[in-house]
Design a protein around this motif. Sequence first.
Motif, PDB file in Angstrom:
ATOM      1  N   SER A  66       9.936   7.937   9.324  1.00 25.69           N
ATOM      2  CA  SER A  66       8.546   8.121   8.877  1.00 25.69           C
ATOM      3  C   SER A  66       8.052   9.545   9.139  1.00 25.69           C
ATOM      4  O   SER A  66       6.853   9.765   9.333  1.00 25.69           O
ATOM      5  N   ARG A 171       0.192   9.594  -7.764  1.00 30.40           N
ATOM      6  CA  ARG A 171       0.571  10.197  -6.486  1.00 30.40           C
ATOM      7  C   ARG A 171       1.951  10.862  -6.620  1.00 30.40           C
ATOM      8  O   ARG A 171       2.893  10.243  -7.107  1.00 30.40           O
ATOM      9  N   TRP A 194       4.008  10.239   2.008  1.00 25.22           N
ATOM     10  CA  TRP A 194       4.376   8.826   1.866  1.00 25.22           C
ATOM     11  C   TRP A 194       3.470   7.955   2.741  1.00 25.22           C
ATOM     12  O   TRP A 194       3.086   6.852   2.363  1.00 25.22           O
ATOM     13  N   THR A 195       3.118   8.461   3.912  1.00 23.23           N
ATOM     14  CA  THR A 195       2.232   7.731   4.824  1.00 23.23           C
ATOM     15  C   THR A 195       0.899   7.403   4.146  1.00 23.23           C
ATOM     16  O   THR A 195       0.325   6.348   4.375  1.00 23.23           O
ATOM     17  N   ASP A 196       0.414   8.320   3.332  1.00 22.68           N
ATOM     18  CA  ASP A 196      -0.884   8.120   2.691  1.00 22.68           C
ATOM     19  C   ASP A 196      -0.784   7.387   1.353  1.00 22.68           C
ATOM     20  O   ASP A 196      -1.797   6.956   0.802  1.00 22.68           O
ATOM     21  N   LYS A 198       0.671   4.446   0.204  1.00 17.21           N
ATOM     22  CA  LYS A 198       0.383   3.017   0.055  1.00 17.21           C
ATOM     23  C   LYS A 198      -1.111   2.717   0.208  1.00 17.21           C
ATOM     24  O   LYS A 198      -1.681   1.987  -0.610  1.00 17.21           O
ATOM     25  N   PRO A 199      -1.766   3.293   1.231  1.00 22.14           N
ATOM     26  CA  PRO A 199      -3.223   3.105   1.306  1.00 22.14           C
ATOM     27  C   PRO A 199      -3.945   3.572   0.034  1.00 22.14           C
ATOM     28  O   PRO A 199      -4.870   2.911  -0.430  1.00 22.14           O
ATOM     29  N   ALA A 200      -3.509   4.691  -0.539  1.00 21.59           N
ATOM     30  CA  ALA A 200      -4.171   5.215  -1.745  1.00 21.59           C
ATOM     31  C   ALA A 200      -3.964   4.282  -2.940  1.00 21.59           C
ATOM     32  O   ALA A 200      -4.847   4.130  -3.784  1.00 21.59           O
ATOM     33  N   THR A 202      -3.490   1.002  -2.564  1.00 20.46           N
ATOM     34  CA  THR A 202      -4.250  -0.198  -2.202  1.00 20.46           C
ATOM     35  C   THR A 202      -5.719  -0.078  -2.598  1.00 20.46           C
ATOM     36  O   THR A 202      -6.295  -0.998  -3.172  1.00 20.46           O
ATOM     37  N   THR A 203      -6.309   1.067  -2.292  1.00 26.11           N
ATOM     38  CA  THR A 203      -7.742   1.239  -2.583  1.00 26.11           C
ATOM     39  C   THR A 203      -7.990   1.619  -4.035  1.00 26.11           C
ATOM     40  O   THR A 203      -9.139   1.639  -4.475  1.00 26.11           O
ATOM     41  N   VAL A 224       0.560  -3.892  -3.949  1.00 27.96           N
ATOM     42  CA  VAL A 224      -0.640  -3.047  -3.944  1.00 27.96           C
ATOM     43  C   VAL A 224      -1.061  -2.739  -5.387  1.00 27.96           C
ATOM     44  O   VAL A 224      -1.482  -1.624  -5.701  1.00 27.96           O
TER      45      VAL A 224
END
Length: 333
Positions: A66, A171, A194-196, A198-200, A202-203, A224
């Motif tokens: 990660s 992305r 990559w860390t950001d 999946k959240p991006a 999702t929202t 997602v």
Amino acid sequence: ITRRSLLAAAATCMMLSPLAQADYKAEYTVSTVLPSAFPWGQAADKWVELVKERSEGRINMKIYSSAQLVSGDQTKEFSAMRSGLIDMAVGSTINWSPQVVELNLFSLPFLMPDHKAIDAITQGDAGKAVFDAIEKKGVTPLAWGENGFRELSNSKLAISQPSDLQGLKIRVVGSPLFQDTFSTLGANPTQMSWTDAKPALTTGAVDGQENPLSVFDVARIDQVGQKYLTRWHYMADPLVFAVSTRVWRTFSPEDQALLKQAAIDAGKWEIEKSRSELDATLATIRERGVEVTDLTPEQHAAFVEATQSVYDTWTPKIGADLVKQAQDAVANR
Ligand code: X2X
């Protein structure tokens, strides 16, 4: 400092690594972006295992996935390795391309139509030239692995032609080349780690992303909201097994050979394994209800044509000779 404390320190060192050479570290850090659930992480696991086995425990490596050694910022991995903050890595050409401009070669849209094309580049003179470029930047490359052909997913529509991308927020990561590719297709690319990602997704901050099937599957990108997947094979990012050159110089020639051969064997193993799993992975993704689109030859040609400007901008930066060498290797595969 007393003689006694020196002796105690020496005893501690010997206890930590009884057989290691004096200047070897007790443990070497190995950076990856994806952990063991992914082919990428498995490539690193295999390397570590082979080195441990073949060195009879003298050379110990520990994987930090990660991109945690660079606080999740995968585009800083190469610099950290060059400066010796990270000893070793199994890294993607995408993430290292901000520091090694030649690595953008692999991101040129539709340069490599199939696995044979990837191999023709990495295993030939173009691959050697790319390794030379990495070496010149203070990192010693040892072997190739594979993240895979990157396919396009999104939450809005089945994409089969360039105009379908109009206005979609996608992305991307790594190089400004991706900004050019997606902008020229009419999309709105956004660079993030990559860390950001999946959240991006999702929202709904972004509508889509591009990654290999294995990543889409294991990271459960379908969960997602990514309902549509287009298998356009527009690029593939090889992985590179590498060692910081400062660290590389501390190994004996025998151990350098050992590290290199283990990387070659691990890379070969991972490339074969990940390719052999593709069909099953695709079936799994379909079973989860994702709508998969394959392009007709005409649709594919439309994407190739729509992204030609990326070659105009990037061929001089990557090096016209290298691009030509790679194109010839693909043509003669
Ligand atoms: O961030 C990504 O998309 C990934 C995991 O594929 C890379 O590191 C290039």
